[in-house]
Design an enzyme around this catalytic site. Structure first.
Site, short mmCIF file in Angstrom:
data_model
loop_
_atom_site.label_atom_id
_atom_site.label_comp_id
_atom_site.label_asym_id
_atom_site.label_seq_id
_atom_site.Cartn_x
_atom_site.Cartn_y
_atom_site.Cartn_z
N GLU A 110 0.46 -1.10 0.39
CA GLU A 110 0.00 0.30 -0.34
C GLU A 110 1.01 1.14 0.46
O GLU A 110 0.47 2.65 0.35
CB GLU A 110 -0.90 0.08 1.17
CG GLU A 110 -1.55 -1.29 0.84
CD GLU A 110 -3.00 -0.93 2.11
OE1 GLU A 110 -2.67 0.17 3.06
OE2 GLU A 110 -4.16 -1.88 2.11
N LYS A 115 -15.58 -2.71 2.22
CA LYS A 115 -14.58 -2.77 0.80
C LYS A 115 -15.84 -3.72 0.06
O LYS A 115 -16.35 -4.84 -0.03
CB LYS A 115 -13.77 -4.10 1.16
CG LYS A 115 -12.85 -3.31 1.93
CD LYS A 115 -11.43 -4.66 2.33
CE LYS A 115 -9.71 -4.65 2.94
NZ LYS A 115 -9.88 -5.24 3.58
P1 PGA Z 1 -5.87 -6.60 2.02
O1 PGA Z 1 -5.88 -5.57 3.11
O2 PGA Z 1 -6.69 -5.95 0.50
O3 PGA Z 1 -4.79 -6.67 1.20
O4 PGA Z 1 -7.38 -7.73 1.85
C1 PGA Z 1 -6.55 -4.61 3.65
C2 PGA Z 1 -7.10 -4.26 4.66
O5 PGA Z 1 -6.94 -5.62 5.25
O6 PGA Z 1 -7.58 -3.91 5.21
ZN ZN Z 2 -7.73 -4.97 7.59
#
Ligand code: PGA
Ligand code: ZN
Length: 416
Positions: free
Chosen positions: A208, A338
């Protein structure tokens, strides 16, 4: 009236160099729009299924040509010429067409790409900016979210050199996105300078965009963050506070949390988080316990809910049923949202509403595998997220979202 004329899709690459989908939706009115879907690395067990080819001859099995084909053939054939008055009409049609609980037949990546591309095309057809169209879908009043910005990474987002996955900063006193990003940039630069001085190397960045130095322990990660905040001239806690994504599911094995060379029980893990909270200005703890350790989550809430956000990512997977359980059991008090964990905008909107009705805060989040698409900034604004979590202030797939927030702040008259 939004009649779909044609869907097409393309296999593109995400920020980790792995395949993902970009889908284009053309409406009969002539409105046309594309959207790309992200992909996670530290995925929760209850997430909708991301369809991959498993053909080891291409991209180590990670190709998405089957998902592309599902958009271009099965989904296109089923929706072509149909009128979907609202987003919810299309999304429920897609859910029925797929017919399995976790979207495994057509793939959550294929379905979400259609859901998003249609949303954008419909916004264009109505002449509305995406964030405003999304606000209508979510029944919310738009507001800019506070950025939660990645500084350091470990766990699955880096080399696993330390168990904690991500340490982020927030700027509670900043009145604008511009001020927040400036503080983040100052702290990031100070942290990078310290890492260079201490480790004598040009530091590589994690998934990230955060720094991933070889910390000796989790506590070290917090200590370095504090030092960077101070070196940049900010008051820790007051000007710049910390949030942590422990991502504990990913170091939980055989009923123990494997962290810093120890194997902790659930109560000890909660105790460790409490120690971090007592020593450092932490305002949010994400996935402090394993995704199925509901007892640990209740304990975390009992001990910390008054002082920090107890934020569920792997625990909740943006799934209304899991969110409902967490509300009933008092297992969390904030939702990490998400969209690709559940697979359509409408279901994610239901999750958002459930959490808001329970008085929870919401963090609208990117994935570790992202694209240059910026729809997440509009989503977080249109759905009035308390926070947006996109990653570091380096790397263009992250900046696409931050820069869109700056644009909305400047030209759409929106504020935090
Ligand atoms: P990921 O992690 O997109 O690799 O699942 C993001 C998070 O855990 O918030
Ligand atoms: Zn997370």
């Amino acid at each position: 009236m939004s009649v779909i004329e044609r869907l097409t899709a393309l296999e593109i690459l995400d920020s980790r160099g792995r395949p993902t989908l970009m889908t284009t939706c053309r409406l009969a009115s002539g409105a046309v729009a594309s959207a790309s879907v992200p992909s996670g690395a530290s995925t929760g067990a209850a997430e909708a299924l991301e369809l991959r080819d498993n053909d080891s001859g291409r991209h180590a099995g990670l190709g998405v040509l089957r998902a592309v084909e599902n958009v271009c053939e099965a989904i296109d054939a089923a929706v072509k010429g149909k009128d979907f008055a609202e987003q919810a009409d299309l999304d429920s049609f897609l859910i029925d067409l797929n017919g399995t609980a976790n979207k495994s037949r057509l793939g959550a990546n294929a379905i979400l790409s259609v859901s998003l591309a249609f949303c954008r095309a419909q916004a264009a057809e109505r002449g509305a900016p995406l964030y405003r169209h999304l606000a209508e879908i979510g029944g919310l009043t738009p507001r800019l979210p506070q950025p939660m910005i990645n500084l350091f990474s470990g766990g699955k987002h880096a080399g696993g050199q330390v168990a904690i996955q991500d340490l982020q900063i927030v700027a509670p006193k900043a009145k604008t996105i511009r001020e927040t990003l400036q503080a983040a940039s100052d702290v990031y630069r100070a942290a990078a300078d310290r890492m260079r001085a201490n480790h004598g190397l040009r530091l590589l960045t994690a998934d990230e965009g955060g720094l991933a130095p070889p910390f000796a322990s989790s506590r070290d990660m917090f200590i370095e963050a504090m030092a960077a905040i101070e070196a940049a001239g900010y008051e820790p806690g007051d000007d710049v506070a910390l949030t942590v994504d422990v991502a504990a599911s990913h170091f939980y094995r055989d009923g123990r949390y494997h962290i810093d060379g120890e194997a902790l029980s659930s109560a000890e893990m909660v105790g460790l988080i409490k120690q971090w909270r007592d020593e450092f200005p932490i305002v949010s703890v994400e996935d402090g316990c394993d995704q199925d350790d509901w007892r640990g989550w209740r304990e975390l809430m009992r001990r910390l809910k008054h002082s920090v956000m107890i934020l569920g990512d792997d625990l909740l997977c943006t799934h209304p049923r899991r969110i409902q359980r967490a509300i009933s059991e008092g297992a969390a008090n904030s939702l990490l949202l998400k969209v690709n964990q559940i697979g359509t905008l409408t279901e994610a909107a239901r999750a958002r509403k459930l959490a808001a009705d329970a008085g929870w805060q919401a963090v609208i989040s990117a994935r570790s595998g992202e694209t240059e698409d910026n729809w997440l900034a509009d989503l977080a604004t249109g759905w009035a997220g308390d926070y947006i979590k996109v990653g570091s202030i380096t790397q263009s797939e992250r900046l696409a979202k931050y820069n869109r927030l700056l644009y909305l702040e400047q030209y759409e008259g929106l504020s935090l």
